[in-house]
Structure formats: structure tokens, C-alpha cells
Design a protein around this motif. Structure first.
Motif, PDB file in Angstrom:
ATOM      1  N   LYS A 158      44.911  -4.472 -28.315  1.00  0.00           N
ATOM      2  CA  LYS A 158      43.504  -4.228 -28.642  1.00  0.00           C
ATOM      3  C   LYS A 158      42.609  -4.797 -27.539  1.00  0.00           C
ATOM      4  CE  LYS A 158      43.296  -6.181 -32.752  1.00  0.00           C
ATOM      5  NZ  LYS A 158      42.721  -6.534 -34.060  1.00  0.00           N
ATOM      6  N   VAL A 159      41.429  -4.249 -27.503  1.00  0.00           N
ATOM      7  CA  VAL A 159      40.444  -4.728 -26.539  1.00  0.00           C
ATOM      8  C   VAL A 159      39.159  -5.037 -27.301  1.00  0.00           C
ATOM      9  CG1 VAL A 159      39.150  -4.206 -24.439  1.00  0.00           C
ATOM     10  CG2 VAL A 159      41.441  -3.248 -24.743  1.00  0.00           C
ATOM     11  N   MET A 160      38.562  -6.165 -26.990  1.00  0.00           N
ATOM     12  CA  MET A 160      37.338  -6.569 -27.692  1.00  0.00           C
ATOM     13  C   MET A 160      36.370  -7.177 -26.670  1.00  0.00           C
ATOM     14  SD  MET A 160      37.024  -9.534 -30.610  1.00  0.00           S
ATOM     15  CE  MET A 160      37.281 -10.977 -29.594  1.00  0.00           C
ATOM     16  N   THR A 161      35.143  -6.739 -26.705  1.00  0.00           N
ATOM     17  CA  THR A 161      34.161  -7.401 -25.837  1.00  0.00           C
ATOM     18  C   THR A 161      33.569  -8.600 -26.576  1.00  0.00           C
ATOM     19  OG1 THR A 161      32.211  -6.172 -26.561  1.00  0.00           O
ATOM     20  CG2 THR A 161      33.505  -5.202 -24.763  1.00  0.00           C
TER      21      THR A 161
ATOM     22  N   LEU B   1      28.090  -3.853 -23.730  1.00  0.00           N
ATOM     23  CA  LEU B   1      29.233  -3.595 -22.844  1.00  0.00           C
ATOM     24  C   LEU B   1      30.270  -2.752 -23.581  1.00  0.00           C
ATOM     25  CD1 LEU B   1      30.701  -4.037 -20.148  1.00  0.00           C
ATOM     26  CD2 LEU B   1      31.762  -6.059 -21.172  1.00  0.00           C
ATOM     27  N   ALA B   2      30.461  -3.042 -24.869  1.00  0.00           N
ATOM     28  CA  ALA B   2      31.412  -2.254 -25.658  1.00  0.00           C
ATOM     29  C   ALA B   2      31.002  -0.789 -25.637  1.00  0.00           C
ATOM     30  CB  ALA B   2      31.469  -2.783 -27.089  1.00  0.00           C
ATOM     31  N   TRP B   3      29.718  -0.548 -25.842  1.00  0.00           N
ATOM     32  CA  TRP B   3      29.176   0.820 -25.812  1.00  0.00           C
ATOM     33  C   TRP B   3      29.531   1.500 -24.494  1.00  0.00           C
ATOM     34  CZ3 TRP B   3      25.971   3.901 -22.998  1.00  0.00           C
ATOM     35  CH2 TRP B   3      25.309   4.946 -23.651  1.00  0.00           C
ATOM     36  N   LEU B   4      29.301   0.766 -23.418  1.00  0.00           N
ATOM     37  CA  LEU B   4      29.521   1.328 -22.084  1.00  0.00           C
ATOM     38  C   LEU B   4      31.009   1.587 -21.833  1.00  0.00           C
ATOM     39  CD1 LEU B   4      28.286   1.923 -19.237  1.00  0.00           C
ATOM     40  CD2 LEU B   4      28.659  -0.490 -18.712  1.00  0.00           C
ATOM     41  N   LEU B   5      31.838   0.607 -22.198  1.00  0.00           N
ATOM     42  CA  LEU B   5      33.269   0.741 -21.924  1.00  0.00           C
ATOM     43  C   LEU B   5      33.896   1.832 -22.796  1.00  0.00           C
ATOM     44  CD1 LEU B   5      34.363  -2.994 -21.544  1.00  0.00           C
ATOM     45  CD2 LEU B   5      33.959  -1.311 -19.727  1.00  0.00           C
ATOM     46  N   ARG B   6      33.434   1.932 -24.029  1.00  0.00           N
ATOM     47  CA  ARG B   6      33.951   2.996 -24.907  1.00  0.00           C
ATOM     48  C   ARG B   6      33.633   4.356 -24.300  1.00  0.00           C
ATOM     49  NH1 ARG B   6      34.952   1.489 -30.407  1.00  0.00           N
ATOM     50  NH2 ARG B   6      34.292   3.540 -31.138  1.00  0.00           N
ATOM     51  N   ALA B   7      32.402   4.496 -23.831  1.00  0.00           N
ATOM     52  CA  ALA B   7      31.990   5.774 -23.246  1.00  0.00           C
ATOM     53  C   ALA B   7      32.784   6.094 -21.982  1.00  0.00           C
ATOM     54  CB  ALA B   7      30.492   5.741 -22.940  1.00  0.00           C
ATOM     55  N   GLN B   8      33.031   5.074 -21.201  1.00  0.00           N
ATOM     56  CA  GLN B   8      33.629   5.310 -19.892  1.00  0.00           C
ATOM     57  C   GLN B   8      35.155   5.448 -19.966  1.00  0.00           C
ATOM     58  OE1 GLN B   8      31.280   5.490 -17.470  1.00  0.00           O
ATOM     59  NE2 GLN B   8      32.711   6.128 -15.883  1.00  0.00           N
ATOM     60  N   THR B   9      35.789   4.766 -20.953  1.00  0.00           N
ATOM     61  CA  THR B   9      37.255   4.752 -20.948  1.00  0.00           C
ATOM     62  C   THR B   9      37.878   5.485 -22.129  1.00  0.00           C
ATOM     63  OG1 THR B   9      37.412   2.706 -22.233  1.00  0.00           O
ATOM     64  CG2 THR B   9      37.234   2.474 -19.838  1.00  0.00           C
TER      65      THR B   9
END
Lengths: 655, 317
Positions: free
Chosen positions: A586-589, A613-621
Motif C-alpha cells: 500500500k501507499v499512503m501520503t 499530494l495524494a490527489w496528485l499522485l493518484r491522478a498521475q500514477t
């Protein structure tokens, strides 16, 4: 590695039992009876100390000198300011608290840690405010001004008794100290002196080197008559003597002198010096907390470096003057905080559109709106990335340490110039006023900007001669013969001619965006703290690095398969994230900003709003990244992050 | 002016080429026929030619609006920025590059409405900029909305029953600002006066604010009809330190000797509505100029590094 065992305080057993047996309000150690007792010395790997006063009573100065002294003696140090947004709110109230927390130890200290072990408080109300914030360890030693308990004003006595009653829920160990009475022996106005007496107490308790303290006092008052320094030193000495005669305990914290030479400063000083080292020469700003002290530092010394600070009429003008200066050749700087960043957005979009380099330093504070002016938050990330109509790609960097505050300015200037783009550097109130030591930089004149290039233009060179592959082009600076053209915020072609046709507009968008991808190709994937794979990866950005890594370390010491990864580049993101994420269950910001909690009223997986950051990383990855965020207006504590790690692991691996 | 010195030097150079007014124009202005902006552009071209300014050593900065297209038509460096914000850009440029001649072109919405804060403060900073307010009393580019300088009662798309408020008087406002050093008014229909005013503004060291009265052929064609028809409704402010356009002596009979150093009289004249007044209301070349008082000697990269070492000694542990 940091050590977190509970600290045993070296009071002798007779006094300890006396404390336990006394009725609550008499838990005060009767200091007079302790005179000339043998001093117990307890060795600890680290301690956290708070100095708590009304604002205007000099807590910051006391703590700064104490922190600097610890650093100079070779201890790891991290300090955090406690400042009200007002200058001097009414004294002796829970809202007038001003203070400073100093965490120092034998090893490197990367964050403010958990609760404080010792506090000096000038009155019961400011102490109460910190108690209510759960700031103290359960057996925290508290040196409290003794004049309030039997004060002639009944309201003060009552408030005091009530405060002590409220604080009795904890096992704090109080010591009554006649701070004002002792200070009055040296000065007429105790408001200007109690802090130095308190510094003396700390000097004795932690056996600090008086000669270092004397030098610092002399430096601080170097513009004042020598008498001022003498008085302050005398107060410190009185504090030392009083503690020696009355307290009966000391703490010993070993120091390991650093092999390399080091400097100690706060993040705003580091950013200001970084701007100079980067060769920037114009900083346009408008006063805003907590960014302003960057411009104070620059205003003080910038002219020695051929630079100047322009205090503009507003945030918008500050961006405009910086942009106009950058247009003239050398990359300029504007310094702000969240509300100012909001006002500057139109100018930033213009800078991006005309491809004029610009560095923006945003020292983040709590939002939205005026929010928490003096307190930390990491909630400008998405605004820094996206806050403007239209597509306006820019670089966003978040220094993780005070050392990186310095180096980021040099990096930012170089990126801005190389890619003709805007670079936003996101620090925050924690870095801005936190003090830490770091390896003294070895200056390189190449960090400075090259002289403006007025050389003859190649035949046919156009103002936006985009390399079709990279989007990069040479900037033609006013003064270059034959290069005359008008830059425009309107859609334009390679010749900078206003052009509304579909192809030109799409080409311009593509070229401005392409530069970010080209820049990303120069970045390394982030390093993972801990094992390269495991059950949980904690991802943070910016100033939370120290606290996150300390929490991860605690979890790992218990055998938990947790690692962390701290991002510096947010736009473009550092490469390889998806691959790194794939190695963890799992990954957690972890972030200092707001996010919804599933299970709260109306909040479901569908309605939940994530940390930025979670929003950004979810969108990007496209990885189902969870987040644990908090916006308490103070830095995150390792223990809270640790708890979030345990909670997350207990929820099981995401299918 | 330093630029005059440069052009004199160039006169001595073998390869000196005299630049004609037309050499300062890049292309035809895309304004409506009869727009006052053409007159301003012509006067500017004449000025640049008479001063023989080198195109690469000057910059025209504008905001947004019809008049802000101006830089696109001038053979110079240009910055066509965002609405209301020409002055901060120009100030920044002048601070970074004081040797450049920097001109600012704004419309009435640009300068006196959305950019009003910058206008007031730039006046006080007093950087060495030549500032043209092309005031046609209306928002033209966005198609006919009332601006702060629109006459009271004038109908527009946002005030179809007539504008509600008395018009803002930019001269009065500028003259009210501390450190205002040059305030003049001229009109697009008096080209000789317009040119002479710009000449004086250019020569003034500091923030030279020139309000150019003009008509929008589409939306305010009639605002100055009476004054255009009848020169007797206009009074020229004359003085040996003022605007000197000898050819106008016969046309304008109403003439007033006004010492541009007299601020009280300048303010009184700016306030009066009995006649239209053209000329320099106020001028004082001795006021502190921002880019001069803030000028900093350059420091080499090596020297900066040496000094930074000393700075870091303060923080050394």
C-alpha cells in the motif's frame, strides 16, 4: 539514531516521595528548602525544552540563543516558534502565548519531535494554553514564575488556582521560580530581562557553554551601547547562580562535534542567502507572514551583493516588478505566502505565457483565506501547480530541510533560466522559523547568473524559436541589437506575433508543456528510506521529512515493513514513482493539509476529498493511494505519524 | 538624458544611419479608422526619430485594451502584458535596466480603474518612465462599457440610462500624490501640442504622466466635439518651462502663463471645469527618482562569493 526511552528525572527519592504525598496544589517543590542540596545529573540522548511567555517578553530571543549555543556545542538542534498572529495581545491570557520549542540531542535532530520534557513559563495562563495543546510530556518538568500564586489581585490568584487544577490531570513536576523578582535585581523593567534570566536557568540545567552565550548576546546587541550586553550577561549569570543554588538537578546531553564545518540558521535566512548565492539581484515583495523575514534578511544585506528589495504596493505589483526585472535579463525573485500566491496568479500565467523566467518563493501557512498566518500547513500545493485559468505549466519544488531551502534557490534560478519558465519554491512556516544546523555550503561562483547575453543573434532567430522536440528556445533580451519584438500574453507564434489560429495555439501549449517533460528527464527517481519493498510506503513532501522518517524508524524497529519516500519535485514529479509504488502493498501520503475521513457523516470512498499530494499522485500514477493528513496548525509529530502507520497497516493490504 | 548623449555619439560614427519616423513603426496599427491611438503613435514616432533613439535600447510596456496594442506597432522591445499592470512591469524593467528608455502606454480603464493602485504608487515611486494615458473615456475593446473617465450621463452598455457618477479626473488624482513630478495634458486633435508634450515628458527625469485626450470613433465620437470645433473653449498653459509649440499661437487665443513648479495653482487648474486646459500642469525635475535612489553598484560573482563566506561566518557553529 534517535533515542526515545522515557527520561528519568534525577530528583532524589526523598523529594520524589514528597511530591507524591503532597496535596495537588502543594505539589510545588518548595525551592527555598532545596538550597545547597547536591545536584543530580541525568544523562539523556536528547531533550525538548519550551520557553513560554506573553508575546513581547523575549521568548524567541532566549530560545534562539539557547538553540544556537546547543548547535555550536555540537548538538543536533531543531527549534519551532510559537507565535500569535498579533504583535502583543493582552498579557497573561491563554491567547497571548509566545514561545519557542527547542529540541536538541546528541545526534542529528530533523524535526520537533513529540512532547516537551521541560518548560519555563512566565505565567500560568500561557502555560495552560500549551497544556491544552497536549504539548508536554506527562512528567514534564515545569519551571513556573512564582509571583502569581499569591498575587494581590484576586482574579489572578483565582485564575492561577484554576489553571493548576486543570493541569493536575498530568503528573507535571512544578518548580516555583521567582523569575521577575530575580530579574528586578538587575533591571527596572522585567519585561526586558526575564528572558535572559530564563536563559541562565537553561544554561545551568543543561551545562551550556557561557562563553558562547556571551558572544551571541554581544552580537545581538552589537548596535547598542556595550552596557546593554553587560546587563544581559549579568541576568544570564544570575539565572545560572539561582538554578545552581535551588534546583538540584541537571541534564547531560553529550555532543559530538561535527567533522565538517557547519552553519545554523532558520529556513527563511537560508532561502534569502540562497537567493544571493543564486545570483538573483532583485526581490520584489509585499509584507506577508510568514514569508516576510526572507525580505528582512535580504533588505539588510542585499545591496552588498549588488541587489535590492523592492517593497511593492501589493502582491500583484510585487509579481509584476519581479517579472519586469526578469524581462530585463537576470532572473528576479518574488516572495510570498498563500494569499499572496493567489493574487499573483495572473502574473505567473503571463510569465509562463511569455516564457520569462521567474522564481517565486511561497512560504506556506494555514489556509484558506487569511487562515493561520503564523502557523504551518502544506496546502498550497495544488494552487502552486494549477491556480490559473488555462494551461500554465511551471516547475514546483519543495525543500525538505533548511539546508535545502538554501540550495533550492540556486536550483530554482537555474531551472527558471534554462527552461524560460516559472519556478515556485514551496517552503512552509515550519522551515521558515525552524532552526537547524547543516553542512556549510562551499560556494561556487558558477551558481551566480551569467552576465546578460547581448551577443549578435543568429540570422533569422525568432523570439520563440522553439526546438520542436524540446520546446526550448533562446531568450532575446532587450538591448540585443536586431532582436526587437513585443512579448504578449495573447496567443502567439514563434515570432511573438499575436496569433489566434488553432495550430499556433496548440503548438504554443505543447511547447510550453514539453519543457517540463524535458526537465523531468534530468531528474533521478527519489530514494526510498528503509527497504526497497514492503507492506506500506509513506510518501511525503517538503518539510515533513524528518518527522516521517522518525516515525518510520520507530515502526521498523518493531519489525513493521514500512518505508518512506520524500518528494522534492512536485511539478514535474520525480520519475519512477509508479514503479516504486508497485513494490509496496500500500501507499499512503502523509501531509499537513485537509482531507476527509471515510466514515465521517456523508464521507464515503466516492465523496472523500484527498490530501493534495495524494490527489496528485493518484491522478498521475493511477495507484489507489491513501492519505493521512492533519492540519493542526503545527508541524506533525512523529508519534502521530507512527500511529497513522499502525492504523493503516491494521486495515490490511488493499486488494 | 543619457540617450541624447548616445545619439550624439552615434552621429560621429561612420556607419550612422538617420532613422526617420517611419523606421520606428513595424506595421500598420489595427485600430479603427479615426482612432486617437494613431495620433499618439505618430507623435511617438516623431519623438523617437528626433531623439534618434536606438530601437534595441528602448522598451514599450502596455496593459490590455485597444491602446495597449501600441507596442506591437513600434520598432522597439515591447511588453504587452495584462490588464492594469503595465506600471509594475515597467518599474521592474527600469530597476533592472536603468539604461533603457522605458515608455508605458495605458488606456483609461487600464490605468485609472483596474490598475489604479499601481498608478498611484508608481507616481510616488517616480521611476524614470514616460507614461502615456490614452484616455478615450470608454472601454473600447470590450465593446462600450463605462470607464472611470466617462462623462456623467454618457450612455454605454453598462449604463444604458447614462453613467451615474461624475468622471474621475486623472490630473487631479495624479497631482494629489506625493512625489508626483510631471503631470501634463494634451489632445489627439492638436498634433503639434501632443508632440511637444511628449518631448517634454521624455526629457523629464522621473515619472512623466501625460494624459492624452482622444475620442473613440465607435463609442465616444462626440465627447470633445465642441472643443474640436471651437478652439476658444481650450486654454493653453504656457511657460518657458512648459510645452512650447509656437505654431499654436494663432489657433488658441486663450493662453495662460502657468509656472509648472507651482503645485497649488496646478491643482486648482486641474480642478476647474470651465475650460479644457492643455499643457504641463506640474513639473519638478529635482524630485527623487526611484531607479536612481535605488541604484546599486554591480558586484562580480567572485566578489559575491567572498562576501557570502563572511556572511556565513555569522552562522558558523
Amino acid at each position: 539514531m534517535l533515542y526515545h526511552a522515557p527520561i528519568s528525572v534525577g530528583l532524589d527519592s526523598r523529594r520524589k516521595s514528597a511530591l507524591v504525598q503532597c496535596p495537588r496544589l502543594l505539589e510545588f517543590v518548595a525551592v527555598s528548602s532545596m538550597a545547597n542540596k547536591e545536584t543530580t545529573i541525568t544523562e539523556v540522548p536528547e531533550h525538548t525544552v519550551e520557553i513560554i511567555t506573553n508575546s513581547g517578553e523575549g521568548a524567541q530571543k532566549c530560545a534562539q540563543i539557547f538553540g544556537q549555543t546547543c548547535a555550536k556545542m555540537g548538538n543536533g538542534v531543531w527549534t519551532v516558534e510559537i507565535i500569535p498572529a498579533e504583535i502583543e495581545p493582552p498579557h497573561h491570557t491563554v491567547t497571548s502565548t509566545s514561545g519557542n520549542i527547542v529540541r536538541f540531542g546528541t545526534g542529528l535532530i530533523t524535526n520537533w519531535g513529540d512532547q516537551s520534557k521541560l518548560a519555563i513559563a512566565f505565567n500560568d495562563q500561557v502555560l495552560l494554553s500549551r497544556h491544552r495543546l497536549n504539548s508536554f510530556d506527562d512528567d514534564c518538568i515545569i519551571l513556573l514564575e512564582s509571583m502569581w500564586e499569591n498575587h494581590e489581585d484576586e482574579a489572578i490568584r483565582t485564575a492561577y488556582a484554576e489553571a493548576m487544577e486543570e493541569m493536575s490531570s498530568k503528573n507535571y513536576r512544578f518548580f516555583a521560580v521567582p523569575i521577575e523578582e530575580e530579574t528586578l535585581k538587575v533591571v527596572d523593567n522585567p519585561q526586558h530581562g526575564k528572558n535572559m534570566f530564563a536563559l541562565g536557568l537553561l544554561t545551568e540545567i543543561y551545562q551550556r557553554d557561557l562563553s558562547i552565550i556571551e558572544k551571541q548576546i554581544a552580537h545581538i546587541f552589537r548596535h547598542k551601547p556595550a552596557k546593554i550586553t553587560e546587563i544581559n550577561v549579568e541576568l544570564v549569570k544570575n539565572g545560572i547562580a539561582w538554578a545552581r543554588e535551588n534546583l538540584g538537578f541537571q541534564f547531560k546531553i553529550d555532543s559530538v562535534p561535527a567533522e565538517e564545518s557547519r552553519v545554523v540558521m532558520n529556513g527563511n535566512q537560508a532561502s534569502a542567502l540562497g537567493a544571493i548565492a543564486a545570483g538573483m539581484e532583485i526581490c520584489a515583495m509585499y509584507p506577508i507572514t510568514p514569508a516576510t523575514s526572507v525580505s528582512h534578511e535580504l533588505s539588510d544585506i542585499f545591496e552588498n551583493y549588488g541587489g535590492m528589495v523592492h517593497q511593492a504596493e501589493d502582491e500583484i505589483a510585487a509579481a509584476g516588478v519581479a517579472l519586469g526585472a526578469s524581462y530585463g535579463g537576470k532572473v528576479a525573485l518574488t516572495v510570498t505566502s498563500g494569499p499572496g500566491l493567489a493574487l499573483k496568479t495572473e502574473f505567473l500565467a503571463l510569465a509562463i505565457m511569455v516564457e520569462i523566467p521567474l522564481v517565486v518563493l511561497d512560504v506556506q501557512r494555514g489556509g484558506p483565506s487569511t487562515g493561520l498566518p503564523t502557523k504551518v500547513e502544506q496546502s498550497d500545493l495544488l494552487a502552486a501547480l494549477y491556480a490559473q485559468p488555462g494551461d500554465a505549466p511551471r516547475v514546483v519544488i519543495a525543500p525538505r530541510t533548511i539546508e535545502e531551502c538554501f540550495h533550492s534557490m540556486i536550483t530554482a534560478r537555474r531551472i527558471a533560466e534554462t527552461f524560460r519558465c516559472v519556478v515556485i519554491v514551496l517552503t512552509d512556516a515550519n522551515l521558515a522559523s525552524g532552526v537547524q544546523q547543516f553542512t556549510r555550503p562551499e560556494f561556487d561562483p558558477r551558481w551566480q547568473q551569467d552576465p546578460i547575453d547581448f551577443s549578435a543573434l543568429p540570422e533569422g532567430l525568432r523570439p520563440y524559436d522553439w526546438d520542436p522536440e524540446t520546446g526550448m528556445s533562446r531568450r532575446v533580451i532587450p538591448g540585443t541589437p536586431g532582436g526587437q519584438h513585443t512579448v504578449t500574453g495573447l496567443a502567439h507564434d514563434e515570432e511573438s506575433k499575436v496569433s489566434y489560429d488553432p495550430e499556433s495555439n496548440e503548438r504554443g501549449c505543447k511547447m510550453r508543456s514539453r519543457k517540463l517533460a524535458v526537465f523531468q528527464s534530468t531528474l533521478m527517481p527519489p530514494t526510498v528510506f528503509g527497504d526497497e519493498d514492503g507492506d506500506l510506503l509513506v510518501v511525503g513532501w517538503g518539510s515533513t521529512q524528518g518527522a516521517i522518517e522518525e516515525a518510520v524508524e520507530r515502526a521498523r524497529a518493531e519489525g513493521k515493513k514500512v518505508s518512506s519516500c520524500q518528494l522534492t519535485f512536485l511539478s514535474p514529479l520525480e520519475p519512477g514513482l509508479k514503479e516504486i509504488f508497485s513494490r509496496f502493498g500500500k501507499v499512503m501520503t502523509v501531509e499537513i493539509n485537509y482531507s476527509d475521513t471515510v466514515g465521517d457523516p456523508y464521507i464515503t470512498e466516492e465523496t472523500r476529498r484527498y490530501g493534495q499530494l495524494a490527489w496528485l499522485l493518484r491522478a498521475q500514477t493511477l495507484v489507489d493511494i491513501d492519505c493521512w493528513t492533519s492540519c493542526p496548525g503545527q508541524p506533525l509529530r512523529p508519534q502521530d505519524i507512527y500511529n497513522s502507520i499502525v492504523d493503516n497497516l491494521e486495515k490490511g493490504v488493499t486488494p | 538624458m543619457s540617450s541624447i548623449a548616445i545619439s550624439l555619439l552615434d552621429l560621429e560614427a561612420d556607419n550612422f544611419v538617420c532613422l526617420e519616423p517611419e523606421d520606428y513603426q513595424t506595421r500598420e496599427g489595427k485600430w479603427c479608422a479615426g482612432c486617437g491611438d494613431f495620433g499618439a503613435l505618430n507623435a511617438v514616432k516623431r519623438l523617437l526619430s528626433s531623439e534618434q533613439l536606438q530601437p534595441e535600447k528602448m522598451a514599450f510596456v502596455s496593459g490590455i485594451g485597444c491602446s495597449s496594442r501600441f507596442p506591437h506597432y513600434v520598432n522597439a522591445y515591447g511588453f504587452h502584458g495584462i490588464h492594469g499592470r503595465a506600471l509594475p512591469i515597467a518599474t521592474g524593467l527600469k530597476l533592472a535596466r536603468p539604461e533603457l528608455d522605458v515608455f508605458v502606454v495605458m488606456g483609461d480603464g487600464d490605468c485609472t480603474s483596474i490598475g489604479a493602485g499601481h498608478w498611484l504608487h508608481a507616481t510616488r515611486y517616480n521611476p524614470n518612465l514616460t507614461v502615456l494615458l490614452l484616455d478615450n473615456n470608454i472601454y473600447g475593446l470590450t465593446k462600450n462599457q463605462t470607464s472611470p473617465t466617462t462623462p456623467q450621463g454618457h450612455t454605454s452598455n453598462t449604463t444604458p440610462r447614462g453613467s451615474f457618477l461624475p468622471a474621475l479626473n486623472p490630473l487631479q488624482a495624479t497631482l494629489g500624490v506625493s512625489n508626483a513630478s510631471f503631470v501634463a495634458q494634451t489632445a489627439d486633435w492638436v498634433p503639434a501640442h501632443l508632440y511637444a508634450t511628449l518631448q517634454a515628458a521624455y526629457e523629464h527625469p522621473g515619472f512623466s504622466f501625460v494624459r492624452i485626450l482622444q475620442r473613440c470613433p465607435k463609442f465616444t465620437p462626440d465627447v470633445f466635439t465642441e472643443q474640436v470645433k471651437n478652439p476658444d473653449l481650450t486654454e493653453l498653459l504656457i511657460h518657458e518651462d512648459g510645452v512650447n509649440a509656437p505654431g499654436l499661437d494663432k489657433l488658441f487665443k486663450a493662453r495662460r502663463e502657468h509656472d509648472p513648479k507651482n503645485l497649488d495653482e496646478a491643482r486648482a487648474l486641474a480642478q476647474r471645469t470651465d475650460m479644457l486646459r492643455l499643457g504641463i500642469f506640474f513639473r519638478d525635475d529635482s524630485f527623487p527618482v526611484y531607479d536612481e535612489i535605488r541604484a546599486v553598484s554591480p558586484v562580480s560573482a567572485e566578489e559575491k562569493t567572498t562576501r557570502l563566506e563572511k556572511e556565513f561566518d555569522r552562522y558558523a557553529v
